[in-house]
Design an enzyme around this catalytic site. Structure first.
Site, PDB file in Angstrom:
ATOM      1  N   ASP A  80       1.300   5.189   3.147  1.00 40.33           N
ATOM      2  CA  ASP A  80       0.556   3.941   3.026  1.00 40.33           C
ATOM      3  C   ASP A  80      -0.915   4.263   2.807  1.00 40.33           C
ATOM      4  O   ASP A  80      -1.327   5.411   2.952  1.00 40.33           O
ATOM      5  CB  ASP A  80       0.792   2.995   4.218  1.00 40.33           C
ATOM      6  CG  ASP A  80       0.229   3.504   5.543  1.00 40.33           C
ATOM      7  OD1 ASP A  80      -0.159   4.687   5.620  1.00 40.33           O
ATOM      8  OD2 ASP A  80       0.174   2.718   6.497  1.00 40.33           O
ATOM      9  N   TYR A  82      -5.060   4.653   2.982  1.00 39.23           N
ATOM     10  CA  TYR A  82      -6.046   4.923   4.029  1.00 39.23           C
ATOM     11  C   TYR A  82      -6.530   3.588   4.592  1.00 39.23           C
ATOM     12  O   TYR A  82      -6.722   2.616   3.860  1.00 39.23           O
ATOM     13  CB  TYR A  82      -7.239   5.693   3.460  1.00 39.23           C
ATOM     14  CG  TYR A  82      -6.882   7.047   2.883  1.00 39.23           C
ATOM     15  CD1 TYR A  82      -6.406   8.074   3.700  1.00 39.23           C
ATOM     16  CD2 TYR A  82      -7.044   7.314   1.526  1.00 39.23           C
ATOM     17  CE1 TYR A  82      -6.089   9.320   3.178  1.00 39.23           C
ATOM     18  CE2 TYR A  82      -6.741   8.558   0.992  1.00 39.23           C
ATOM     19  CZ  TYR A  82      -6.261   9.559   1.823  1.00 39.23           C
ATOM     20  OH  TYR A  82      -5.962  10.794   1.294  1.00 39.23           O
ATOM     21  N   PHE A  93      -3.205   9.398  -1.771  1.00 36.61           N
ATOM     22  CA  PHE A  93      -3.963  10.598  -1.414  1.00 36.61           C
ATOM     23  C   PHE A  93      -5.404  10.591  -1.925  1.00 36.61           C
ATOM     24  O   PHE A  93      -6.196  11.441  -1.559  1.00 36.61           O
ATOM     25  CB  PHE A  93      -3.252  11.883  -1.883  1.00 36.61           C
ATOM     26  CG  PHE A  93      -1.959  12.139  -1.178  1.00 36.61           C
ATOM     27  CD1 PHE A  93      -1.931  12.733   0.069  1.00 36.61           C
ATOM     28  CD2 PHE A  93      -0.756  11.768  -1.758  1.00 36.61           C
ATOM     29  CE1 PHE A  93      -0.731  12.958   0.738  1.00 36.61           C
ATOM     30  CE2 PHE A  93       0.452  11.972  -1.097  1.00 36.61           C
ATOM     31  CZ  PHE A  93       0.463  12.577   0.157  1.00 36.61           C
ATOM     32  N   HIS A 202       4.706  18.174   4.183  1.00 38.28           N
ATOM     33  CA  HIS A 202       3.581  17.273   3.948  1.00 38.28           C
ATOM     34  C   HIS A 202       2.269  18.040   4.096  1.00 38.28           C
ATOM     35  O   HIS A 202       2.164  18.939   4.939  1.00 38.28           O
ATOM     36  CB  HIS A 202       3.627  16.107   4.941  1.00 38.28           C
ATOM     37  CG  HIS A 202       2.766  14.954   4.548  1.00 38.28           C
ATOM     38  ND1 HIS A 202       1.406  14.918   4.803  1.00 38.28           N
ATOM     39  CD2 HIS A 202       3.060  13.802   3.898  1.00 38.28           C
ATOM     40  CE1 HIS A 202       0.908  13.793   4.339  1.00 38.28           C
ATOM     41  NE2 HIS A 202       1.885  13.091   3.775  1.00 38.28           N
TER      42      HIS A 202
END
Length: 239
Positions: A80, A82, A93, A202
């Protein structure tokens, strides 16, 4: 274009189909339920009208606007947006130029340097990737300020799964970069043998770099594209 100030005045539902670029609207239509999309639009409109929501609604579909279905060669899936002020701008990202590079993206830059020799950028803006055909998609496209995961299970997952299904239906190779356990669950949606799936851990520091550092996913992506006769990606975000 709908603005956040207009929504605060009117409390109107958001017509998500109208906000989508026409090419994406056509691609997603076979995979979306109109009632579920309308319910999601009502939720999104209510949230923007009553709370501080990121990204700004003008950037809600920035990933789709910058990267058409025909151009898409790579998908990088985040979770989701920031949730801090000034960070999210509709690309997974990525943060706006001038915003401090977040820890997960710093780790992406470290792996990028090791893999393909691109020096880490001082900017976290990945718009250059998007313009080359990298769809920087979050599974959930909105979030309440300072409340990570606040819009989880509100309908966005159905919408973004439809995006993955639409890309899966395309005949030209697309490389799906799935980072972390959440993203890796989406492998079930990618059934077309024309495409390539590259899984890794991740990049979050909370993961400690396990199965991410040394995965060499950027060079592997370009090899998969070249093998299919598709242009490769210039991974330098400054390009």
């Amino acid at each position: 274009m709908v603005s956040a100030s207009r929504l605060r005045k009117t409390g109107a539902d958001v017509n998500l189909a109208e906000l989508l670029p026409p090419a994406w609207r056509s691609e997603l239509d076979p995979f979306l339920d109109p009632a579920a999309t309308a319910a999601l639009g009502a939720f999104v409109g209510e949230q923007y009208s009553t709370h501080t929501i990121y990204p700004p609604i003008e950037d809600l579909f920035a990933a789709y606007r910058l990267c058409s279905p025909e151009q898409t060669r790579v998908l990088i899936l985040g979770q989701d947006p920031y949730h801090g002020a000034g960070q999210a701008h509709g690309l997974s990202f990525s943060v706006r130029d001038g915003v401090r590079v977040p820890p997960s993206l710093r780790n992406v830059y470290k792996e990028l340097a090791e893999d393909v020799g691109v020096p880490p950028s001082s900017s976290g803006d990945l718009t250059g990737w998007a313009r080359q055909g990298v769809l920087l998609l979050n599974a959930v496209l909105t979030v309440k300020e300072k409340s990570a995961g606040s819009h989880k299970d509100k309908g966005w997952e159905i919408f973004t799964d439809a995006t993955i299904r639409a890309l899966n239906a395309r005949s030209e190779r697309i490389v799906f970069l799935l980072w972390g356990a959440y993203a890796r669950k989406k492998t079930a949606l990618i059934t077309n043998p024309a495409h390539t799936i590259i899984e890794s851990g991740h990049p979050s520091p909370m993961n400690g770099g396990r199965d991410f550092f040394g995965a060499r996913m950027f060079s592997a992506t370009n090899k998969a594209l070249a093998d299919a006769g598709r242009p490769v990606i210039n991974w330098d975000p400054r390009a």
